[in-house]
Enzyme design. Structure first.
Site, mmCIF file in Angstrom:
data_model
loop_
_atom_site.group_PDB
_atom_site.id
_atom_site.type_symbol
_atom_site.label_atom_id
_atom_site.label_comp_id
_atom_site.label_asym_id
_atom_site.label_seq_id
_atom_site.Cartn_x
_atom_site.Cartn_y
_atom_site.Cartn_z
ATOM 1 N N TYR A 11 -3.271 14.855 -6.245
ATOM 2 C CA TYR A 11 -2.538 13.872 -5.417
ATOM 3 C C TYR A 11 -3.056 12.443 -5.646
ATOM 4 O O TYR A 11 -2.325 11.567 -6.128
ATOM 5 C CB TYR A 11 -2.676 14.301 -3.947
ATOM 6 N N ILE A 12 -4.310 12.196 -5.332
ATOM 7 C CA ILE A 12 -4.818 10.823 -5.448
ATOM 8 C C ILE A 12 -5.034 10.475 -6.922
ATOM 9 O O ILE A 12 -4.767 9.353 -7.366
ATOM 10 C CB ILE A 12 -6.122 10.651 -4.638
ATOM 11 N N LEU A 33 -6.233 22.334 -13.139
ATOM 12 C CA LEU A 33 -4.948 22.656 -12.514
ATOM 13 C C LEU A 33 -5.094 23.710 -11.414
ATOM 14 O O LEU A 33 -4.137 24.403 -11.080
ATOM 15 C CB LEU A 33 -3.908 23.092 -13.564
ATOM 16 N N SER A 124 -15.603 10.801 1.276
ATOM 17 C CA SER A 124 -14.668 10.968 2.390
ATOM 18 C C SER A 124 -15.272 10.425 3.671
ATOM 19 O O SER A 124 -16.492 10.524 3.890
ATOM 20 C CB SER A 124 -14.379 12.468 2.549
ATOM 21 N N TYR A 148 -17.409 21.719 3.180
ATOM 22 C CA TYR A 148 -16.739 20.695 2.379
ATOM 23 C C TYR A 148 -17.425 19.335 2.566
ATOM 24 O O TYR A 148 -17.793 18.653 1.604
ATOM 25 C CB TYR A 148 -15.251 20.584 2.758
ATOM 26 N N LYS A 152 -19.697 16.597 -0.016
ATOM 27 C CA LYS A 152 -19.520 15.148 -0.210
ATOM 28 C C LYS A 152 -20.815 14.404 0.123
ATOM 29 O O LYS A 152 -21.230 13.491 -0.598
ATOM 30 C CB LYS A 152 -18.379 14.628 0.666
ATOM 31 N N ASN A 198 -3.083 19.113 6.483
ATOM 32 C CA ASN A 198 -3.106 17.714 6.922
ATOM 33 C C ASN A 198 -1.821 17.362 7.668
ATOM 34 O O ASN A 198 -0.769 17.964 7.462
ATOM 35 C CB ASN A 198 -3.321 16.784 5.732
ATOM 36 N N LEU A 199 -1.955 16.372 8.504
ATOM 37 C CA LEU A 199 -0.869 16.045 9.430
ATOM 38 C C LEU A 199 0.423 15.631 8.725
ATOM 39 O O LEU A 199 1.490 16.188 9.008
ATOM 40 C CB LEU A 199 -1.337 14.930 10.385
ATOM 41 N N PRO A 292 -10.938 22.992 16.281
ATOM 42 C CA PRO A 292 -12.403 22.914 16.241
ATOM 43 C C PRO A 292 -12.884 21.972 15.134
ATOM 44 O O PRO A 292 -12.346 21.981 14.030
ATOM 45 C CB PRO A 292 -12.837 24.356 15.925
HETATM 46 P P1 NAD Z 1 -6.105 17.405 -5.098
HETATM 47 O O1 NAD Z 1 -6.477 18.817 -4.831
HETATM 48 O O2 NAD Z 1 -4.663 17.048 -5.117
HETATM 49 O O3 NAD Z 1 -6.778 16.901 -6.456
HETATM 50 C C1 NAD Z 1 -7.982 17.431 -6.942
HETATM 51 C C2 NAD Z 1 -7.734 17.827 -8.393
HETATM 52 O O4 NAD Z 1 -8.942 18.322 -8.960
HETATM 53 C C3 NAD Z 1 -6.684 18.919 -8.554
HETATM 54 O O5 NAD Z 1 -5.779 18.523 -9.545
HETATM 55 C C4 NAD Z 1 -7.489 20.153 -8.982
HETATM 56 O O6 NAD Z 1 -6.734 20.988 -9.834
HETATM 57 C C5 NAD Z 1 -8.662 19.525 -9.680
HETATM 58 N N1 NAD Z 1 -9.928 20.269 -9.650
HETATM 59 C C6 NAD Z 1 -10.577 20.795 -8.581
HETATM 60 N N2 NAD Z 1 -11.750 21.307 -8.947
HETATM 61 C C7 NAD Z 1 -11.871 21.111 -10.285
HETATM 62 C C8 NAD Z 1 -12.872 21.392 -11.268
HETATM 63 N N3 NAD Z 1 -14.039 21.963 -10.919
HETATM 64 N N4 NAD Z 1 -12.641 21.051 -12.542
HETATM 65 C C9 NAD Z 1 -11.468 20.442 -12.910
HETATM 66 N N5 NAD Z 1 -10.500 20.129 -12.037
HETATM 67 C C10 NAD Z 1 -10.698 20.461 -10.741
HETATM 68 O O7 NAD Z 1 -6.884 16.508 -4.013
HETATM 69 P P2 NAD Z 1 -6.757 14.971 -3.667
HETATM 70 O O8 NAD Z 1 -6.223 14.873 -2.288
HETATM 71 O O9 NAD Z 1 -6.107 14.241 -4.756
HETATM 72 O O10 NAD Z 1 -8.294 14.607 -3.581
HETATM 73 C C11 NAD Z 1 -9.003 14.044 -4.673
HETATM 74 C C12 NAD Z 1 -10.455 13.862 -4.264
HETATM 75 O O11 NAD Z 1 -10.513 13.023 -3.122
HETATM 76 C C13 NAD Z 1 -11.173 15.145 -3.885
HETATM 77 O O12 NAD Z 1 -12.504 15.075 -4.349
HETATM 78 C C14 NAD Z 1 -11.148 15.130 -2.375
HETATM 79 O O13 NAD Z 1 -12.208 15.849 -1.811
HETATM 80 C C15 NAD Z 1 -11.276 13.646 -2.096
HETATM 81 N N6 NAD Z 1 -10.715 13.253 -0.801
HETATM 82 C C16 NAD Z 1 -9.436 13.598 -0.467
HETATM 83 C C17 NAD Z 1 -8.917 13.243 0.781
HETATM 84 C C18 NAD Z 1 -7.537 13.660 1.196
HETATM 85 O O14 NAD Z 1 -7.263 13.704 2.399
HETATM 86 N N7 NAD Z 1 -6.631 13.952 0.283
HETATM 87 C C19 NAD Z 1 -9.716 12.525 1.675
HETATM 88 C C20 NAD Z 1 -11.014 12.167 1.291
HETATM 89 C C21 NAD Z 1 -11.501 12.543 0.048
HETATM 90 C C1 WQD Z 2 -5.230 14.207 11.344
HETATM 91 C C2 WQD Z 2 -4.963 14.290 12.837
HETATM 92 C C3 WQD Z 2 -5.528 16.422 13.795
HETATM 93 C C4 WQD Z 2 -2.433 18.685 11.647
HETATM 94 C C5 WQD Z 2 -9.045 15.825 6.974
HETATM 95 C C6 WQD Z 2 -10.414 16.176 6.477
HETATM 96 C C7 WQD Z 2 -11.053 14.970 5.874
HETATM 97 C C8 WQD Z 2 -10.154 14.327 4.824
HETATM 98 C C9 WQD Z 2 -8.772 14.109 5.323
HETATM 99 C C10 WQD Z 2 -10.783 15.170 2.698
HETATM 100 C C11 WQD Z 2 -6.062 15.003 13.622
HETATM 101 C C12 WQD Z 2 -4.037 16.163 13.899
HETATM 102 C C13 WQD Z 2 -3.249 17.683 12.127
HETATM 103 C C14 WQD Z 2 -1.507 19.320 12.541
HETATM 104 C C15 WQD Z 2 -2.294 17.874 14.310
HETATM 105 N N1 WQD Z 2 -10.001 15.160 3.675
HETATM 106 N N2 WQD Z 2 -3.179 17.282 13.425
HETATM 107 N N3 WQD Z 2 -1.485 18.884 13.836
HETATM 108 O O1 WQD Z 2 -8.771 16.089 10.079
HETATM 109 O O2 WQD Z 2 -8.642 13.558 9.981
HETATM 110 O O3 WQD Z 2 -9.183 14.811 7.972
HETATM 111 O O4 WQD Z 2 -8.268 15.307 5.896
HETATM 112 O O5 WQD Z 2 -11.824 14.586 2.588
HETATM 113 O O6 WQD Z 2 -12.250 15.394 5.328
HETATM 114 O O7 WQD Z 2 -11.194 16.642 7.563
HETATM 115 O O8 WQD Z 2 -6.897 14.919 8.822
HETATM 116 O O9 WQD Z 2 -4.483 15.274 8.549
HETATM 117 O O10 WQD Z 2 -5.951 17.263 9.124
HETATM 118 O O11 WQD Z 2 -5.549 15.518 10.845
HETATM 119 O O12 WQD Z 2 -2.232 17.518 15.490
HETATM 120 O O13 WQD Z 2 -0.774 20.247 12.183
HETATM 121 O O14 WQD Z 2 -3.783 15.077 13.034
HETATM 122 O O15 WQD Z 2 -6.010 17.067 14.939
HETATM 123 O O16 WQD Z 2 -6.160 14.349 14.860
HETATM 124 P P1 WQD Z 2 -8.426 14.883 9.341
HETATM 125 P P2 WQD Z 2 -5.666 15.809 9.265
#
Ligand code: NAD
Ligand code: WQD
Length: 337
Positions: A11-12, A33, A124, A148, A152, A198-199, A292
């Site tokens: 995604y990102i 993938l 994160s 998780y 980080k 995620n929300l 939780p």
């Molecule tokens: P995502 O799952 O869409 O992207 C992660 C990618 O990494 C995927 O394409 C997956 O196939 C690949 N991958 C995972 N483990 C691997 C490995 N060991 N070797 C090769 N490829 C691997 O997730 P995202 O939302 O794009 O997140 C990207 C990064 O940002 C992650 O490290 C995640 O923890 C961090 N992050 C995400 C969020 C969020 O809410 N999306 C928030 C904070 C931090």
């Molecule tokens: C957002 C708000 C929920 C779903 C998580 C990870 C964090 C980061 C981002 C990777 C909260 C509420 C959610 C639903 C709801 N990821 N909610 N009903 O929990 O802030 O963060 O994703 O690093 O590490 O913990 O994001 O989108 O899950 O929740 O009411 O079906 O929405 O309680 O207040 P969160 P979220």
């Protein structure tokens, strides 16, 4: 610059790969993938008219990674690859430690072998946990409450130790708040497998009729409407933050941490209303018990990124919702492969 992007099909990573290519950088994506589709990168190529290189491999595979470094000669790495579901990490913690820590060790070792000194890491806001009150600054206390989050937090410490031991390393740790939205073309976006955790992806699936209603996890928090507040940041703004970090690191050695958020708290009910407005569809909901591990509120102090990177988030929640509607409408089953 030649930038190796781990997890670049995700995604990102896909949005950042697009931004890198648009800015004229060359990109090689290394992704196994495990949580993404190669279609995302085909669409990035369509959108930019430039092809990112792609190696399908686990970042823990030192031989494959070494070959990728030899072929591509990256000047910098952006390390997105990792497993990211909080709930799942409590079920299969060892997988999370193996994938997230293991990939980082291999990457740092291969970087050292090839004299690549610059790394930007996806951390994160989860590292702030419930240790202090928002807005969080980069100096707020950190820790973690689930496997998780611990990966980080540990990787941040590993990177800090590595940078302390080697003055030529350039490390940028980006603490993302809550990434949402999609590219404005609607051609790349978030494609969660199974029931979204995620929300915003959940709300989007309620709006499109794939799920019946939103469960709001708690309405008795000490927030204005009682629901949890988060700092939702548009993924295209987040992608731009990576370019700003890379640029900063070309002129600065050492270990640096930046929050990437908007600085604004938004509630669950605010998100529901914004998505209903963007989609023109009512989002039925029911209040459920608190989830939780959730905190009442999490949002960033964004002054450091503004001062050092000259970066700030520009896009609104309304725009993120409109872009997600476009992505969801054009791709109701995500990348569908
Ligand atoms: P995502 O799952 O869409 O992207 C992660 C990618 O990494 C995927 O394409 C997956 O196939 C690949 N991958 C995972 N483990 C691997 C490995 N060991 N070797 C090769 N490829 C691997 O997730 P995202 O939302 O794009 O997140 C990207 C990064 O940002 C992650 O490290 C995640 O923890 C961090 N992050 C995400 C969020 C969020 O809410 N999306 C928030 C904070 C931090
Ligand atoms: C957002 C708000 C929920 C779903 C998580 C990870 C964090 C980061 C981002 C990777 C909260 C509420 C959610 C639903 C709801 N990821 N909610 N009903 O929990 O802030 O963060 O994703 O690093 O590490 O913990 O994001 O989108 O899950 O929740 O009411 O079906 O929405 O309680 O207040 P969160 P979220």
């Amino acid at each position: 610059m030649r930038v190796l992007v781990t997890g670049g099909a995700g995604y990102i990573g896909s949005h950042t790969t697009l931004a890198l290519l648009e800015a004229g950088h060359d990109v090689l994506v290394v992704d196994d993938l495990s949580n993404s589709s190669p279609t995302s990168l085909e669409r990035v190529a369509d959108l930019t008219g430039r092809e990112p290189g792609f190696v399908e491999a686990n970042v823990r595979d030192a031989e494959a990674l070494d070959a990728a470094f030899t072929d591509f000669g990256p000047e910098a790495v952006i390390h997105f690859a990792g497993w990211k579901a909080v709930g799942e990490s409590t079920q299969i913690p060892l997988t999370y430690y193996r994938e997230n820590l293991g990939s980082t060790f291999t990457l740092l070792e291969v970087m050292a072998t090839h004299g690549c000194r610059t790394i930007v890491f996806s951390s994160s806001a989860t590292v702030y946990g419930d240790l202090s009150q928002p807005p969080f600054t980069e100096d707020s206390p950190t820790g973690a409450t689930n496997p998780y989050g611990r990966t980080k937090h540990m990787i941040e410490q590993i990177l800090a130790d590595a940078a302390a031991a080697d003055a030529s390393l350039r490390v940028g740790v980006l603490r993302y708040f809550n990434p949402i939205g999609a590219h404005s073309s609607g051609r790349i976006g978030e494609d969660p497998k199974g029931i979204p955790n995620n929300l915003l992806p959940f709300v989007a699936q309620v709006a499109s009729g794939r799920r019946e209603k939103l469960m709001v996890f708690g309405d008795d928090y000490p927030t204005p409407d009682g629901t949890g507040q988060r700092d939702y940041i548009h993924v295209v703004d987040l992608a731009a933050g990576h370019l700003a970090a890379l640029e900063y690191l070309t002129g600065h050695d050492g270990y640096h941490v930046w929050n990437l958020g908007t600085g604004n708290p938004t509630s669950v009910l605010d998100i529901r209303a914004a998505y209903a407005k963007a989609s023109g569809v009512e989002i039925p909901y029911e209040v459920a018990p608190r989830r939780p591990g959730d905190v009442a509120a999490s949002y960033a102090n964004v002054e450091l990124a503004a001062a050092e990177l000259g970066w700030h988030a520009e896009r609104s929640i309304a725009q993120a919702c409109a872009d997600t509607v476009r992505w969801q409408t054009a791709n109701p089953d995500g990348y569908a492969d």
